[in-house]
Design a protein around this motif. Structure first.
Motif, PDB file in Angstrom:
ATOM      1  N   GLU A   1       5.285 -15.266  -3.318  1.00  9.28           N
ATOM      2  CA  GLU A   1       4.626 -14.245  -2.498  1.00  9.28           C
ATOM      3  C   GLU A   1       3.648 -14.884  -1.506  1.00  9.28           C
ATOM      4  O   GLU A   1       3.566 -14.486  -0.344  1.00  9.28           O
ATOM      5  CB  GLU A   1       3.898 -13.251  -3.393  1.00  9.28           C
ATOM      6  CG  GLU A   1       3.273 -12.102  -2.617  1.00  9.28           C
ATOM      7  CD  GLU A   1       2.648 -11.054  -3.525  1.00  9.28           C
ATOM      8  OE1 GLU A   1       1.986 -10.143  -3.010  1.00  9.28           O
ATOM      9  OE2 GLU A   1       2.835 -11.155  -4.761  1.00  9.28           O
ATOM     10  N   LYS A   2       2.950 -15.891  -1.963  1.00  9.53           N
ATOM     11  CA  LYS A   2       2.007 -16.582  -1.079  1.00  9.53           C
ATOM     12  C   LYS A   2       2.756 -17.254   0.075  1.00  9.53           C
ATOM     13  O   LYS A   2       2.295 -17.248   1.234  1.00  9.53           O
ATOM     14  CB  LYS A   2       1.217 -17.611  -1.885  1.00  9.53           C
ATOM     15  CG  LYS A   2       0.166 -18.342  -1.062  1.00  9.53           C
ATOM     16  CD  LYS A   2      -0.615 -19.299  -1.941  1.00  9.53           C
ATOM     17  CE  LYS A   2      -1.674 -20.019  -1.122  1.00  9.53           C
ATOM     18  NZ  LYS A   2      -2.453 -20.974  -1.947  1.00  9.53           N
ATOM     19  N   ARG A   3       3.930 -17.866  -0.259  1.00 12.62           N
ATOM     20  CA  ARG A   3       4.720 -18.511   0.790  1.00 12.62           C
ATOM     21  C   ARG A   3       5.193 -17.501   1.832  1.00 12.62           C
ATOM     22  O   ARG A   3       5.128 -17.741   3.043  1.00 12.62           O
ATOM     23  CB  ARG A   3       5.911 -19.230   0.160  1.00 12.62           C
ATOM     24  CG  ARG A   3       6.715 -20.049   1.184  1.00 12.62           C
ATOM     25  CD  ARG A   3       7.814 -20.853   0.542  1.00 12.62           C
ATOM     26  NE  ARG A   3       8.855 -19.988   0.021  1.00 12.62           N
ATOM     27  CZ  ARG A   3       9.165 -19.862  -1.266  1.00 12.62           C
ATOM     28  NH1 ARG A   3       8.483 -20.542  -2.173  1.00 12.62           N
ATOM     29  NH2 ARG A   3      10.140 -19.061  -1.657  1.00 12.62           N
TER      30      ARG A   3
ATOM     31  N   ARG B   1       2.465  -7.162   3.682  1.00 11.91           N
ATOM     32  CA  ARG B   1       2.129  -7.438   2.272  1.00 11.91           C
ATOM     33  C   ARG B   1       3.131  -6.768   1.340  1.00 11.91           C
ATOM     34  O   ARG B   1       3.618  -7.381   0.382  1.00 11.91           O
ATOM     35  CB  ARG B   1       0.712  -6.974   1.972  1.00 11.91           C
ATOM     36  CG  ARG B   1       0.287  -7.228   0.534  1.00 11.91           C
ATOM     37  CD  ARG B   1      -1.201  -7.133   0.356  1.00 11.91           C
ATOM     38  NE  ARG B   1      -1.889  -8.161   1.133  1.00 11.91           N
ATOM     39  CZ  ARG B   1      -1.990  -9.431   0.741  1.00 11.91           C
ATOM     40  NH1 ARG B   1      -1.437  -9.838  -0.383  1.00 11.91           N
ATOM     41  NH2 ARG B   1      -2.635 -10.296   1.480  1.00 11.91           N
TER      42      ARG B   1
ATOM     43  N   SER C   1      -7.686 -13.494   4.299  1.00 12.37           N
ATOM     44  CA  SER C   1      -6.302 -13.578   4.765  1.00 12.37           C
ATOM     45  C   SER C   1      -5.689 -12.201   4.870  1.00 12.37           C
ATOM     46  O   SER C   1      -4.897 -11.928   5.765  1.00 12.37           O
ATOM     47  CB  SER C   1      -5.491 -14.462   3.814  1.00 12.37           C
ATOM     48  OG  SER C   1      -5.490 -13.903   2.522  1.00 12.37           O
TER      49      SER C   1
ATOM     50  N   THR D   1       2.294 -16.450   4.031  1.00  7.45           N
ATOM     51  CA  THR D   1       1.949 -17.495   5.003  1.00  7.45           C
ATOM     52  C   THR D   1       2.912 -17.473   6.189  1.00  7.45           C
ATOM     53  O   THR D   1       2.516 -17.567   7.362  1.00  7.45           O
ATOM     54  CB  THR D   1       1.975 -18.868   4.317  1.00  7.45           C
ATOM     55  OG1 THR D   1       1.040 -18.868   3.245  1.00  7.45           O
ATOM     56  CG2 THR D   1       1.611 -19.982   5.303  1.00  7.45           C
TER      57      THR D   1
END
Length: 544
Positions: free
Chosen positions: A509-511, A19, A2, A514
């Motif tokens: 952070e992942k949301r 990021r 990813s 995405t």
């Protein structure tokens, strides 16, 4: 994968470091809460450290009190090495000088049956009776009715050494077969001290068989020459009054003191309070208390007027402990006389800053006029104000200092400070009443004939009260114990909250990543479409 995809999309899309952007946005959302929790945990850890310092200072105070207790103010001395006192109950001691003249020491009866041939030589079989009592003139023997006689059955083949072992197995007798080194053997028999503990051996039946004649041990006609030493009582003149005892330990001529006799002759026993010991103990106590007071003041100062606030400023547990300690130091010590005693009377003055200091004039004045008042510092007092009543025991922590009313009704039921007691009849009109419940639990009252009521007095010393306060504070339900438990739980809760926030931050952070990936993909597609249109336009332009 990813991360590579996002980097590739970013190069062809917006060109932003998505990021870092996701991490920054996540931190903006969670970091303030984490910082607040970590700050709270740090403050709680500092408070725990401060409470640990208080515990350590309490330990130091306990050591100071123990040091003072090991240097007693009330001491007993003797003028003779042959009359040695030993303190057994300091609470019962009172200043006095007691002249003693030891006329005779208590001794054991020593019997020697000599001229025997061998340790392993057999003894004639038969029955040998052993009695205990007191020898009179000649063959007169007054057997002790409280001690039953014992009959030894001597079996064939029993040796002199076997007989000695059988005699030694009897309470109150020590026997041994001894090789004298001159070709003969003796049987030595020794009793306990005291005239009434003498021994008489008599032959009930002899077999007439082989071996040393059993009759050679018979004392029916008196001990005679076989008695090396007679059993005697100790004879002591106490203030000129003749007193006898079955042994060389006298336990009741000086309350709270046992006296061991080892030589005859006069001696003076003296109980007195030593000024030097009292002065040293007071200073030791002041130093220990000042350590606690100073630490508490430093940890709880509010930070007013530019001062640095202490780690436990506003802490209710510490404020409670400070209040208790100040109350003990400022309050009266009751139960040590008709009037209360204050620390200022004993040379312990309080400064304006709350610290204590030694006041020599006040100390000297009280020691000169009422030296017994210093007992209120280091030892509890339990006394009877009524002749014919005596009291003993260990008062419970809940018993308050003051006078205790003792009453016995017509049926013999007794109460102490309103608490029922269990009565035991000691005979000859004497009774002992035992308290089994209430704050007086653990006390027993002995009443002489005809005494049915009276007043007892209990005084808890300053050291006793301080020890109680410290033990309670350090217990699980005390001020220190509860506060430490609260802080420990708060720290654990904070750690759990941080762990939960860290897990939530990872999800946030992942949301973000995405969503940014989807955005970059859309931007990349739009960029691709724009480039296609531009190329198409350029191609149309060339065709014209």
């Amino acid at each position: 994968m990813s991360s590579d995809l996002l980097s590739a999309l970013s190069r062809n899309g917006s060109g932003l470091n998505l990021r870092d952007l996701a991490r920054t946005l996540t931190q903006a959302e969670t970091a303030p809460k984490m910082d607040a929790i970590r700050s709270r945990i740090t403050r709680d850890e500092q408070r725990m450290t401060a409470l640990g310092e208080v515990r350590a200072q309490f330990d130091a105070l306990g050591q100071a009190m123990a040091q003072a207790a090991s240097n007693p103010i009330m001491t007993v001395s003797t003028t003779s090495a042959g009359v040695m006192p030993r303190v057994t109950d300091r609470q019962r001691m009172s200043p006095e000088a007691l002249p003693i003249d030891v006329q005779r020491l208590a001794s054991r009866q020593v019997l020697e049956f000599g001229g025997l041939s061998s340790l392993t030589a057999p003894v004639e079989a038969g029955s040998l009776r052993v009695e205990f009592g007191q020898w009179g003139e000649g063959a007169a023997f007054d057997a002790d009715p409280a001690r039953q006689s014992v009959t030894l059955e001597i079996q064939p083949g029993t040796t002199l050494a076997d007989l000695a072992r059988s005699l030694s197995s009897l309470p109150g007798i020590t026997a041994r077969a001894l090789d004298k080194g001159d070709g003969t053997v003796s049987l030595g028999i020794v009793s306990e001290t005291g005239a009434a503990n003498a021994i008489r051996l008599s032959v009930d039946q002899a077999s007439g068989g082989e071996g040393m004649p059993l009759a050679s041990f018979d004392m029916s006609a008196g001990p005679g020459a076989r008695q090396v030493q007679a059993a005697t009582d100790a004879l002591v003149l106490v203030d000129g009054i003749a007193v006898t005892r079955p042994d060389n330990l006298i336990q009741d001529v000086m309350p709270g003191v046992d006296v061991t006799l080892s030589a005859t002759g006069p001696a003076m026993l003296s109980i007195e309070r030593e000024e030097g010991a009292a002065r040293a103990n007071v200073q030791t106590l002041i130093d220990g208390l000042n350590g606690v007071l100073s630490l508490m003041q430093s940890l709880t100062q509010r930070g007013i007027g530019g001062a640095v606030a202490g780690e436990l400023a506003g802490d209710r547990a510490m404020e409670s402990l400070q209040s208790q300690l100040r109350g003990l130091l400022a309050g009266p010590l009751n139960g040590f006389g008709d009037r209360p005693i204050f620390l200022a009377d004993l040379g312990i003055a309080t400064e304006r800053n709350g610290q204590l200091r030694f006041d020599p004039p006040a100390f000297d004045r009280t020691f000169r006029l009422n030296a017994s008042h210093f007992d209120a510092l280091f030892g509890d007092a339990l006394t009877s104000l009524t002749p014919g009543l005596s009291v003993r025991g260990n008062p419970s922590p809940s018993l308050q200092s003051g006078d205790l009313d003792f009453r016995t009704d017509a049926a013999g039921n007794a109460t102490l400070a309103g608490n029922r007691m269990l009565g035991l009849d000691l005979g000859q009109g004497r009774t002992v009443q035992i308290a089994l419940t209430g704050p007086v639990e653990g006390l027993s009252v002995m009443a002489e004939p005809g005494v049915t009521s009276g007043t007892l007095r209990f005084g808890r010393s300053l050291v006793g009260s301080l020890s109680q306060m410290i033990d309670q504070a350090r217990s699980s339900d005390g001020d220190l114990g509860r506060r430490e438990a609260d802080l420990t739980r708060a720290s654990q809760t904070g750690s759990e909250q941080i762990a939960a926030l860290e897990a939530r931050a990872a999800l946030i952070e992942k949301r973000y990543l995405t969503r940014f990936a989807a955005m970059e993909q859309a931007v990349t597609q739009l960029n691709g479409t724009g480039q296609y249109l531009k190329n198409l336009q350029d191609m149309w332009s060339r065709d014209r």
